[in-house]
Write an enzyme that holds these catalytic residues in place. Structure first.
Site, short mmCIF file in Angstrom:
data_model
loop_
_atom_site.label_atom_id
_atom_site.label_comp_id
_atom_site.label_asym_id
_atom_site.label_seq_id
_atom_site.Cartn_x
_atom_site.Cartn_y
_atom_site.Cartn_z
N GLU A 3 -3.00 4.92 -8.42
CA GLU A 3 -1.54 3.54 -8.24
C GLU A 3 -2.00 2.11 -8.83
O GLU A 3 -1.72 1.62 -8.44
CB GLU A 3 -0.71 3.71 -7.50
N GLU A 5 -0.15 5.27 3.59
CA GLU A 5 -0.66 4.00 4.56
C GLU A 5 -0.44 3.98 5.98
O GLU A 5 0.68 3.24 6.72
CB GLU A 5 0.63 3.49 3.09
#
Ligand code: G3I
Length: 383
Positions: free
Chosen positions: A271, A166
């Site tokens: 995810e 991220e």
């Protein structure tokens, strides 16, 4: 019969050993039974994220689902910096050791999540004891020592690492995290180089959410092109895939798979889960600092998912799996972010205290309709 203390301890030890070996046999048996991992064995790994507490407690229903259904494992939280190094000078390896041992027992693909991230990283990493931010030299040294020690300890036993997580913000730029502010863009190269030096055979991944969005895609593509020229060992892109009933746009999602693969990246769906609750906001992704106030309207299904919504969920999961199968030559792994709905982070994000239904197994670890619909797409069928 009254036992002496010594006899009692011997009996207790024997009972514990046989209980432990019974459990091991049960997992071994589950692992050899037919599950999703077998249905897609010619396509990609099917993974899940594990709870540190659940594998420590070895709850039988949980463990047998893991053994039967999945052949790729990630820790949901226990390998993050705050879990492994809560304070300076302290390394806590127990949960990671347990994870690696379980993965080896199940012969599963093992993913290390995560080496460098702005979240779940304790303040001591970025700040000196007097509160001042660390210097560039200090922070770079800390990051490199962290990666070196961690990756080296599990060299050859962890197949892939989420090296940087991220790093892109909501716009068209790098996230202004402490990593970026103190080290500049170069921290990303450094992290990948360092992980590669510690374990040259490990598969190294950049992982992020909302990667279907063109500006995030472009930001990463541009980095990958430049990094490859510099010889940076980046091998894969993790598309987190925290999806919902109405987002993302599946064509844009496909364009990202194709674009990263065209740059030589292996694709990991890292995810996957599906939010089925009302969305009163846009593009939240997985930015953990985002929070919205609880209201009954935002939590409409506390006692069970209505059939029509479940049907939408089934169709949406099928749509994604058809896409994954279409691109199975590019995709190494499809990992769900958890096993049963009860433990999903989606019950508390972005509104705390809701009842969400994002995964393939219900709160009792029973298979849901979306499980069966996905399994029906698998190439290999049970005999
Ligand atoms: O450990 C504390 C515990 O001591 C305390 O009692 C409890 C009370 O709330 O909180 C516990 O910490 C929680 C932590 O998970 C461990 O369970 C945090 O509140 C909670 O916010 C945290 O959430 C995790 C989140 O990352 C944090 O950023 C989620 O479980 C986890 O699923 C999520 O995973 C991330 C991936 O790593 C990266 N991609 C996005 C994804 C979703 O945010």
């Amino acid at each position: 019969m009254t036992l002496t203390r010594r006899q009692f301890l011997i009996h207790a030890a024997a009972a514990t050993t046989s209980f432990a070996s019974l459990k091991a046999i049960a997992w071994g048996k589950a692992a050899s039974e037919f599950g999703l991992k077998d249905q897609f064995k010619d396509d990609f790994y099917i993974g899940t994220a594990l709870s540190g507490r659940k594998i420590r407690e070895a709850e039988p229903r949980y463990m047998s689902r893991i053994g039967r259904e999945f052949n790729a494992l990630t820790m949901e939280n226990s390998m993050k910096w705050e879990a492994v190094r809560p304070q300076e000078g302290v390394w806590r390896w127990e949960n990671v050791d347990r994870f690696v041992a379980l993965g080896e027992k199940l012969n599963a693909y093992r993913v290390g999540h995560v080496l460098v991230w702005h979240a779940q990283t304790p303040e001591w990493v970025f700040s000196k004891p007097n509160g001042d931010l660390r210097s560039r030299k200090d922070l770079a040294g800390l990051m490199e020592a962290h990666i070196q020690t961690y990756v080296d300890r599990y060299k050859g036993r962890i197949h892939a690492w989420d090296v940087v997580n991220e790093a892109i913000d909501g716009g068209k730029a790098w996230r202004k995290s402490h990593w970026y502010n103190i080290l500049g863009e170069g921290y990303i190269d450094r992290a990948f180089n360092c992980a590669h030096d510690a374990d040259p055979k490990a598969h190294l991944i950049y992982n992020d959410y909302n990667m279907d969005q063109p500006h995030k895609r472009e930001q990463l593509l541009s980095y990958i092109r430049r990094a490859k020229k510099r010889g940076v060992p980046i091998h894969g892109v993790g598309l987190q895939s925290h999806v919902g009933l109405s987002f993302p746009n599946i064509d844009q999602f496909e364009q990202s798979i194709e674009a990263f693969a065209a740059e030589g990246m292996r694709i990991h769906i890292t995810e996957l889960d599906m939010d089925v609750l009302p969305v009163a906001w846009e593009h939240v992704g997985a930015e953990i600092s985002t929070r919205f106030e609880y209201s009954k309207e935002l939590n409409p299904y506390p006692n069970g998912l209505p059939m029509d919504v479940e049907q939408l969920m089934v169709e949406r999961y099928v749509q994604f799996f058809k896409l994954f199968l279409k691109h199975r030559d590019k995709i190494d792994r499809v990992t769900f972010w958890g096993v049963g709905d009860g433990e999903s982070w989606k019950n508390d994000f972005p509104v705390i205290g809701r009842t969400n239904y994002p995964l393939l197994f219900d709160r009792d670890y029973k298979k849901k309709k979306c499980y069966h619909a996905i399994a029906a797409l698998g190439h290999t069928k049970p005999q």
